[in-house]
Design a protein around this motif. Structure first.
Motif, PDB file in Angstrom:
ATOM      1  N   VAL A 273       1.937 -13.332   9.100  1.00  0.00           N
ATOM      2  CA  VAL A 273       2.309 -12.211   9.979  1.00  0.00           C
ATOM      3  C   VAL A 273       1.079 -11.656  10.691  1.00  0.00           C
ATOM      4  N   ASN A 274       1.324 -10.656  11.544  1.00  0.00           N
ATOM      5  CA  ASN A 274       0.248 -10.077  12.347  1.00  0.00           C
ATOM      6  C   ASN A 274      -0.236  -8.718  11.843  1.00  0.00           C
ATOM      7  N   ALA A 275       0.603  -8.015  11.107  1.00  0.00           N
ATOM      8  CA  ALA A 275       0.215  -6.698  10.585  1.00  0.00           C
ATOM      9  C   ALA A 275       1.133  -6.341   9.423  1.00  0.00           C
ATOM     10  N   PHE A 276       0.711  -5.344   8.654  1.00  0.00           N
ATOM     11  CA  PHE A 276       1.483  -4.919   7.486  1.00  0.00           C
ATOM     12  C   PHE A 276       1.784  -3.424   7.571  1.00  0.00           C
ATOM     13  N   THR A 277       2.976  -3.054   7.112  1.00  0.00           N
ATOM     14  CA  THR A 277       3.308  -1.632   7.036  1.00  0.00           C
ATOM     15  C   THR A 277       4.141  -1.343   5.798  1.00  0.00           C
ATOM     16  N   LEU A 278       3.953  -0.148   5.257  1.00  0.00           N
ATOM     17  CA  LEU A 278       4.821   0.373   4.197  1.00  0.00           C
ATOM     18  C   LEU A 278       4.856   1.892   4.354  1.00  0.00           C
ATOM     19  N   PRO A 279       6.006   2.437   4.789  1.00  0.00           N
ATOM     20  CA  PRO A 279       6.095   3.872   5.091  1.00  0.00           C
ATOM     21  C   PRO A 279       6.566   4.716   3.909  1.00  0.00           C
ATOM     22  N   SER A 280       6.191   4.339   2.704  1.00  0.00           N
ATOM     23  CA  SER A 280       6.676   5.033   1.511  1.00  0.00           C
ATOM     24  C   SER A 280       6.286   6.508   1.527  1.00  0.00           C
ATOM     25  N   GLU A 281       7.123   7.291   0.854  1.00  0.00           N
ATOM     26  CA  GLU A 281       6.886   8.740   0.813  1.00  0.00           C
ATOM     27  C   GLU A 281       5.632   9.066   0.025  1.00  0.00           C
ATOM     28  N   MET A 293      -4.833  -6.178   3.467  1.00  0.00           N
ATOM     29  CA  MET A 293      -6.164  -6.162   4.074  1.00  0.00           C
ATOM     30  C   MET A 293      -6.991  -7.359   3.629  1.00  0.00           C
ATOM     31  N   ALA A 294      -6.862  -7.737   2.355  1.00  0.00           N
ATOM     32  CA  ALA A 294      -7.583  -8.911   1.863  1.00  0.00           C
ATOM     33  C   ALA A 294      -7.125 -10.183   2.571  1.00  0.00           C
ATOM     34  N   SER A 295      -5.908 -10.154   3.101  1.00  0.00           N
ATOM     35  CA  SER A 295      -5.370 -11.288   3.864  1.00  0.00           C
ATOM     36  C   SER A 295      -5.743 -11.203   5.343  1.00  0.00           C
ATOM     37  N   GLY A 296      -6.527 -10.184   5.703  1.00  0.00           N
ATOM     38  CA  GLY A 296      -7.000 -10.038   7.074  1.00  0.00           C
ATOM     39  C   GLY A 296      -6.109  -9.216   7.974  1.00  0.00           C
ATOM     40  N   LEU A 297      -5.138  -8.495   7.410  1.00  0.00           N
ATOM     41  CA  LEU A 297      -4.165  -7.773   8.224  1.00  0.00           C
ATOM     42  C   LEU A 297      -4.527  -6.301   8.398  1.00  0.00           C
ATOM     43  N   PRO A 298      -4.325  -5.761   9.601  1.00  0.00           N
ATOM     44  CA  PRO A 298      -4.392  -4.304   9.760  1.00  0.00           C
ATOM     45  C   PRO A 298      -3.163  -3.672   9.121  1.00  0.00           C
ATOM     46  N   VAL A 299      -3.302  -2.421   8.682  1.00  0.00           N
ATOM     47  CA  VAL A 299      -2.232  -1.738   7.955  1.00  0.00           C
ATOM     48  C   VAL A 299      -1.798  -0.487   8.709  1.00  0.00           C
ATOM     49  N   ILE A 300      -0.483  -0.277   8.788  1.00  0.00           N
ATOM     50  CA  ILE A 300       0.076   0.952   9.342  1.00  0.00           C
ATOM     51  C   ILE A 300       0.813   1.644   8.205  1.00  0.00           C
ATOM     52  N   ALA A 301       0.447   2.900   7.928  1.00  0.00           N
ATOM     53  CA  ALA A 301       0.990   3.541   6.732  1.00  0.00           C
ATOM     54  C   ALA A 301       1.163   5.044   6.931  1.00  0.00           C
ATOM     55  N   THR A 302       1.788   5.663   5.952  1.00  0.00           N
ATOM     56  CA  THR A 302       1.992   7.100   5.905  1.00  0.00           C
ATOM     57  C   THR A 302       0.646   7.817   5.883  1.00  0.00           C
ATOM     58  N   ASP A 303       0.566   8.922   6.603  1.00  0.00           N
ATOM     59  CA  ASP A 303      -0.681   9.684   6.677  1.00  0.00           C
ATOM     60  C   ASP A 303      -0.775  10.639   5.488  1.00  0.00           C
ATOM     61  N   ILE A 316      -4.085   2.099  10.672  1.00  0.00           N
ATOM     62  CA  ILE A 316      -3.694   3.366  11.290  1.00  0.00           C
ATOM     63  C   ILE A 316      -2.728   4.100  10.361  1.00  0.00           C
ATOM     64  N   VAL A 317      -3.004   5.372  10.114  1.00  0.00           N
ATOM     65  CA  VAL A 317      -2.048   6.213   9.396  1.00  0.00           C
ATOM     66  C   VAL A 317      -1.392   7.138  10.411  1.00  0.00           C
ATOM     67  N   CYS A 318      -0.131   7.469  10.169  1.00  0.00           N
ATOM     68  CA  CYS A 318       0.609   8.261  11.140  1.00  0.00           C
ATOM     69  C   CYS A 318       1.768   8.982  10.471  1.00  0.00           C
ATOM     70  N   ASP A 319       2.465   9.798  11.237  1.00  0.00           N
ATOM     71  CA  ASP A 319       3.679  10.460  10.766  1.00  0.00           C
ATOM     72  C   ASP A 319       4.820   9.459  10.886  1.00  0.00           C
ATOM     73  N   VAL A 320       5.128   8.786   9.797  1.00  0.00           N
ATOM     74  CA  VAL A 320       6.136   7.718   9.844  1.00  0.00           C
ATOM     75  C   VAL A 320       7.558   8.260  10.003  1.00  0.00           C
ATOM     76  N   ILE A 321       7.739   9.546   9.767  1.00  0.00           N
ATOM     77  CA  ILE A 321       9.054  10.162   9.985  1.00  0.00           C
ATOM     78  C   ILE A 321       9.383  10.208  11.474  1.00  0.00           C
ATOM     79  N   ASN A 322       8.347  10.375  12.279  1.00  0.00           N
ATOM     80  CA  ASN A 322       8.491  10.385  13.735  1.00  0.00           C
ATOM     81  C   ASN A 322       8.529   8.940  14.225  1.00  0.00           C
ATOM     82  N   ALA A 323       9.712   8.450  14.556  1.00  0.00           N
ATOM     83  CA  ALA A 323       9.884   7.040  14.907  1.00  0.00           C
ATOM     84  C   ALA A 323       9.045   6.642  16.114  1.00  0.00           C
TER      85      ALA A 323
END
Length: 365
Positions: A273-281, A293-303, A316-323
């Motif tokens: 894949v190209n990136a990883f995300t997990l928007p867990s609470e 990250m160890a696989s070389g992927l950027p991560v998008i996650a809950t802030d 990048i961390v962000c407000d995952v509630i805001n679609a």
């Protein structure tokens, strides 16, 4: 002479889908450099395994897929799989450790292993090392319960949890050590999983349960707002059909896949894949971010503080509630050139360095 360390996790040889059993396995592998290590588990999973029969939680969870049995078991307890594992392992692991003594006991399976270690300490004064993997989940409910066992040293993942422990029990010894990642297993080089998706592909990993804290539906919603981006979901659970239907409605049949793979195949999934995300609470630590990250992927996650610390400049961390904001973060992650930033960030959490920190604690007990 080397100290004898008994690591407890009945599920370690039965399942590799959870953070605690994987950490128990990895710790057993890496502490052998310093000690004689036994991993007490219900199934053989390594040369360090000592198989002691009990009913691991994974067997109960399989039974819970049958609705009537799930209804019946949840009448007994809110988490019947953990309760049954704890009772059955207590009855078999305690006699074993009375006969085969250890210098330090390191339970990894929540209150079940702590109860075993507590009794052994009462008899032989054997010190207990314990890592609280639940952290501040549920406002520290699990943490407060486990503090009642008063381990000789409690390891937590961050300063926030350490401060909370000291406020609850000032006399408790607490050390901060992050979780680790196996860099020889998770890296960019090797086979890639053939998922058949087109365009940029975002991966998310987690139990497919509408009631848990993983919030996979937020990732589905965010990806639906992007063009030429597909979502690969790796996981299993009671609500697989629900998530497949949601993906079909939001993404269409060609822009998603839901897969279940063996643990040995997971590194290939990350590489595909190209990136990883997990928007867990909330996450006590978030081992999957390290693997990505160890696989070389950027991560998008809950802030939040924990994920800002883990991810650093590798995502990048962000407000995952805001679609809209979540979708923009995914788009930005796919557009940026991350170079070696994910690899460099993951290298800070190698199991070798983590095991060395644990060895210092064990030597002091």
């Amino acid at each position: 002479m080397k100290k004898n360390i008994a690591i407890i996790h009945p599920e370690a040889g039965f399942s590799s889908s959870g953070g605690s059993q994987l950490s128990a396995f990895e710790m057993a592998e890496h502490l052998t450099e310093y000690y004689n290590v036994r991993l007490l588990s219900s199934s053989k999973c390594s040369d360090r395994s000592v198989v002691i029969p009990c009913i691991p939680r994974g067997k109960i969870k399989k039974l819970q897929k049958i609705k009537f049995l799930d209804w019946l078991l949840t009448r007994l307890a809110s988490n019947p799989s953990l309760l049954i594992e704890s009772i059955t392992s207590f009855l078999t692991y305690t006699p074993y450790l009375i006969l085969k003594r250890a210098d330090v006991i390191y339970p990894n399976n929540d209150y079940g292993g702590l109860a075993v270690a507590f009794i052994i300490r009462k008899i032989f004064k054997t010190p207990i090392l314990y890592t609280e993997r639940a952290g501040m989940v549920s406002n520290g409910k699990v943490l407060r319960r486990n503090l009642k066992f008063k381990p000789d040293c409690l390891v937590v993942f961050n300063e926030e949890t350490r401060r909370y422990v000291k406020s609850e029990l000032p006399s408790q010894r607490v050390e901060v050590i992050p979780n680790g990642v196996n860099l020889s297993l998770f890296n960019p080089k090797g086979e890639r999983f053939k998922h058949g998706l087109k365009g940029d592909v975002i991966l998310t990993v987690g139990a497919l349960n509408k009631q848990n804290h993983k919030r996979i539906h937020l990732a589905i919603e965010a990806v639906s707002k992007l063009n030429n981006v597909s979502l690969l979901i790796c996981g299993d659970g009671p609500d697989v059909a629900y998530f497949k239907q949601l993906c079909l409605e939001k993404l269409g049949a060609e822009r998603y896949r839901v897969i279940k793979v063996k643990f040995s195949e997971i590194p290939a999934v990350y590489r595909s894949v190209n990136a990883f995300t997990l928007p867990s609470e909330d996450e006590p630590f978030g081992r999957v971010y390290l693997e990505a990250m160890a696989s070389g992927l950027p991560v998008i996650a809950t802030d939040d503080a924990m994920r800002r610390s883990i991810i650093g400049n590798a995502g990048i961390v962000c407000d995952v509630i805001n679609a809209e904001e979540y979708a923009a973060a995914i788009d930005s992650a796919l557009s940026n050139n991350w170079s070696d930033k994910p690899l460099n960030q993951a290298a800070k959490y190698s199991w070798k360095s983590v095991a060395e920190k644990y060895s210092h604690i064990i030597n002091s007990l």
